[in-house]
Enzyme design. Sequence first.
Site, PDB file in Angstrom:
ATOM      1  N   SER A  85       0.662  -1.460   0.051  1.00 54.51           N
ATOM      2  CA  SER A  85       0.153   0.033  -0.104  1.00 54.51           C
ATOM      3  C   SER A  85       0.600   1.384  -0.035  1.00 54.51           C
ATOM      4  O   SER A  85       1.387   1.638  -0.561  1.00 54.51           O
ATOM      5  CB  SER A  85      -1.156  -0.430   1.527  1.00 54.51           C
ATOM      6  OG  SER A  85      -1.996   0.731   0.999  1.00 54.51           O
ATOM      7  N   HIS A 115      -9.011   0.985  -0.548  1.00 51.29           N
ATOM      8  CA  HIS A 115      -8.870  -0.120  -2.583  1.00 51.29           C
ATOM      9  C   HIS A 115      -9.631  -0.193  -2.684  1.00 51.29           C
ATOM     10  O   HIS A 115     -10.100  -1.338  -3.077  1.00 51.29           O
ATOM     11  CB  HIS A 115      -7.862  -1.409  -1.420  1.00 51.29           C
ATOM     12  CG  HIS A 115      -5.924  -1.101  -1.563  1.00 51.29           C
ATOM     13  ND1 HIS A 115      -5.740  -0.190  -1.900  1.00 51.29           N
ATOM     14  CD2 HIS A 115      -5.607  -0.465   0.367  1.00 51.29           C
ATOM     15  CE1 HIS A 115      -4.004   0.254  -1.062  1.00 51.29           C
ATOM     16  NE2 HIS A 115      -4.165   0.204  -0.096  1.00 51.29           N
TER      17      HIS A 115
END
Length: 320
Positions: free
Chosen positions: A90, A207
């Site tokens: 991430s 996400h």
Amino acid sequence: AEKVLGYDLLSLCLEGPRDALDRTQHCQPAVFVASLAAVEKLNHQQPEVRGAGGRPDPPRLPGLPRGPADAGPALSLQVVGRCVAAAGYSVGEFAALVFAGALDFAEALYAVKVRAEAMQKAAEAVPSGMLSVIGRPQTNYKFACLEARKHCESLGIENPVCTVSNYLFPDSRVIAGHLQALDFLQENARKYYFARTKMLPVSGAFHTRLMEPAVEPLAEVLTSIEIQKPLICVYSNVDGKKYMHSNHIKKLLVKQVVSPVLWEQTMHSVYERKQGTDFPYTYEVGPGNQLGAILKKCNLKAWKQYKHVDALEDKEAAET
């Protein structure tokens, strides 16, 4: 970092308060900076990787440091200098790209600041979250998410979100979306063959498309900064493949905000090798050793060459 962010990040990391550090807008810059601080520490320690002296070096997997120790006279090599690939989870992907020479530290930190603040804002707009799930071989995540979305529709929620947002290791996923969907999945865990579920301490469904409001601010800042081709291979969260060029990086860093993190797939890409080839040394740099725990589940043999490096002082060193 303090100049870029406008607040004392070091003090926040070391002294808290914890709830402020856990907020997305602070947590992401903290992870980014602490990861690169750990790289500096690794470089300062200058650990050596040993290959076989007088013979060709052991075969190296493209994209990672040298393979494990070999017998015979040793040839010492610097770990950081010999590293040929990186991947970041991430926000860690920004740190990996700085390490690889694709992004400037200050510019990348500013992009992370914009990303974090925009994601925090998007998270606050809709009651949403993330649910960590350990499944079984018969678990059908897609079907479970579909039924959770139908449940949300029955409650009057329009266009509900419930989808896999992180692929961690075999039989482990993070599902993200509306809180009502995640509650439904927890209540019906048995029906969907979930062995274990746990809500993550995050403020939103990262996400997933609930993060769409964060796309434009990040895209805008990325167009204003210079991105170079990485000096070493960097693997993308979006597709688990290597970044090819600067425009590719720009495009996928934006897409990553609303796309699932394909970490398990990335691990398979990174450690793919011919049978009999030695596994490389792997270093997890930054806070926590969760990526090492995931590597162990994905590839036990590769994990045997794994080490964790934290930015903080070693306890032993501090005590002496």
